[in-house]
Design a protein around this motif. Structure first.
Motif, mmCIF file in Angstrom:
data_model
loop_
_atom_site.group_PDB
_atom_site.id
_atom_site.type_symbol
_atom_site.label_atom_id
_atom_site.label_comp_id
_atom_site.label_asym_id
_atom_site.label_seq_id
_atom_site.Cartn_x
_atom_site.Cartn_y
_atom_site.Cartn_z
ATOM 1 N N ALA A 96 0.832 -1.211 0.000
ATOM 2 C CA ALA A 96 0.000 0.000 0.000
ATOM 3 C C ALA A 96 0.862 1.254 0.000
ATOM 4 C CB ALA A 96 -0.932 -0.013 1.216
ATOM 5 N N LYS A 97 1.917 1.268 0.789
ATOM 6 C CA LYS A 97 2.798 2.428 0.883
ATOM 7 C C LYS A 97 3.538 2.664 -0.433
ATOM 8 C CE LYS A 97 5.189 5.744 2.897
ATOM 9 N NZ LYS A 97 4.564 7.061 3.178
ATOM 10 N N ILE A 98 3.957 1.590 -1.074
ATOM 11 C CA ILE A 98 4.650 1.710 -2.359
ATOM 12 C C ILE A 98 3.757 2.407 -3.381
ATOM 13 C CG2 ILE A 98 5.513 0.346 -4.320
ATOM 14 C CD1 ILE A 98 6.463 -1.716 -2.134
ATOM 15 N N ALA A 99 2.499 2.013 -3.414
ATOM 16 C CA ALA A 99 1.556 2.647 -4.332
ATOM 17 C C ALA A 99 1.328 4.105 -3.967
ATOM 18 C CB ALA A 99 0.234 1.878 -4.317
ATOM 19 N N PRO A 146 14.922 1.175 4.332
ATOM 20 C CA PRO A 146 14.596 1.007 2.919
ATOM 21 C C PRO A 146 13.372 1.798 2.463
ATOM 22 C CG PRO A 146 15.242 -1.093 3.850
ATOM 23 C CD PRO A 146 15.150 -0.131 4.997
ATOM 24 N N MET A 147 12.348 1.914 3.300
ATOM 25 C CA MET A 147 11.175 2.682 2.889
ATOM 26 C C MET A 147 11.516 4.157 2.705
ATOM 27 S SD MET A 147 8.736 0.562 2.375
ATOM 28 C CE MET A 147 7.341 1.671 2.209
ATOM 29 N N GLN A 148 12.444 4.667 3.507
ATOM 30 C CA GLN A 148 12.909 6.045 3.305
ATOM 31 C C GLN A 148 13.684 6.154 1.996
ATOM 32 O OE1 GLN A 148 14.852 6.279 7.342
ATOM 33 N NE2 GLN A 148 13.916 8.311 7.336
ATOM 34 N N SER A 149 14.467 5.132 1.697
ATOM 35 C CA SER A 149 15.248 5.143 0.462
ATOM 36 C C SER A 149 14.357 5.166 -0.765
ATOM 37 C CB SER A 149 16.168 3.919 0.408
ATOM 38 O OG SER A 149 17.203 4.022 1.365
ATOM 39 N N ILE A 150 13.308 4.334 -0.773
ATOM 40 C CA ILE A 150 12.470 4.291 -1.969
ATOM 41 C C ILE A 150 11.642 5.573 -2.102
ATOM 42 C CG2 ILE A 150 12.433 1.784 -1.956
ATOM 43 C CD1 ILE A 150 9.427 1.994 -1.163
#
Length: 255
Positions: free
Chosen positions: A24-27, A232-236
């Motif tokens: 969900a966060k990626i989207a 990693p979520m900060q990186s993306i």
């Protein structure tokens, strides 16, 4: 216009903790598709429901070489069930390398089964395919010379091409026409070897890579970061923000 996806290996630990929430966060960040590296025990029906819910497309699926050798058909069936048309061999371990004629023959057999089922096999490089040679050719070039484009296509990892001492743009141009997927990555060289970085934070001219991929007719440009110095979520998030700024300045991306 390039569609922008994320290779999910980048956020593997987040997926282990919260698969659905991570997708969900990626989207939400603005990625249009995801490239799988395992399905974390989810059925094809569960994957389909999740992708539909968040309006995400399947870019492709990294699928282990040994698994494809042992049982390509069941893996193909699962990937077809989630609407995936690209099955990608992501890596060969040191134990699997060396007997290149046998590897090429196995890839040919796997590719033929893929073709019979309406999907396409791709191969994703690291550095060893460019630092090792078969005669006068790199292993990577020998592979694509041995197996024709109607059997196997290219997923070019541009960071590993650059790290190996080659120009990734030249490789993009070389394989234009059989290059549906490109990995968009940045890195810095360290005393230990390589540290992957967020886009535009390392030594790769990532805007030049994006421009070349668009000109070559690449379908998906895929952000991947094998390791990171921050979460990693900060990186993306940092990388997709750079992608948006690149697009705003005329880069041919559709985000």
């Amino acid at each position: 216009m390039l569609k922008v996806g994320l290779q999910l290996f980048t956020v593997r630990e987040d997926l282990e903790r919260d698969f659905e929430g991570t997708i969900a966060k990626i989207a939400e960040l603005g990625y249009q598709g995801v490239e799988f590296a395992g399905f974390y025990g989810r059925s094809a029906e569960q994957i389909n429901e999740l992708l539909k819910k968040h309006n995400l497309e399947v870019v492709g699926s990294h699928t282990q070489y040994a698994d494809l050798v042992n049982d390509a058909q069941s893996l193909i069936d699962y990937n077809k069930a989630i609407g995936n048309k690209y099955i990608i061999v992501p890596y060969l371990s040191e134990e699997q390398r060396g007997n290149w004629p046998e590897i090429f023959a196995n890839l040919r057999k796997i590719a033929e089964v893929c073709n019979q089922n309406g999907v396409t096999l791709l191969y994703h490089n690291h550095d060893f395919e460019l630092t090792e040679k078969i005669g006068e050719h790199t292993v990577l070039d020998a592979l694509y010379s041995e197996l024709p484009a109607d059997l196997i296509q290219v997923e070019l990892d541009t960071a590993w091409v650059q790290y190996s001492g080659y120009d990734a743009v030249e490789y993009i141009e070389k394989y234009a026409g059989r290059l549906p997927l490109v990995h968009w990555k940045d890195f810095k060289r360290t005393d230990e070897g390589i540290q992957m970085m967020e886009l535009n934070e390392g030594e790769v001219d990532v805007a030049r890579i994006g421009d070349a991929a668009a000109k070559a007719g690449v379908e998906w440009i895929v952000v991947e970061q094998d390791n990171s110095l921050q979460a990693p979520m900060q990186s993306i998030e940092q990388s997709i923000n750079w992608v948006k700024s690149y697009g705003a300045k005329g880069g041919l991306v559709n985000v």
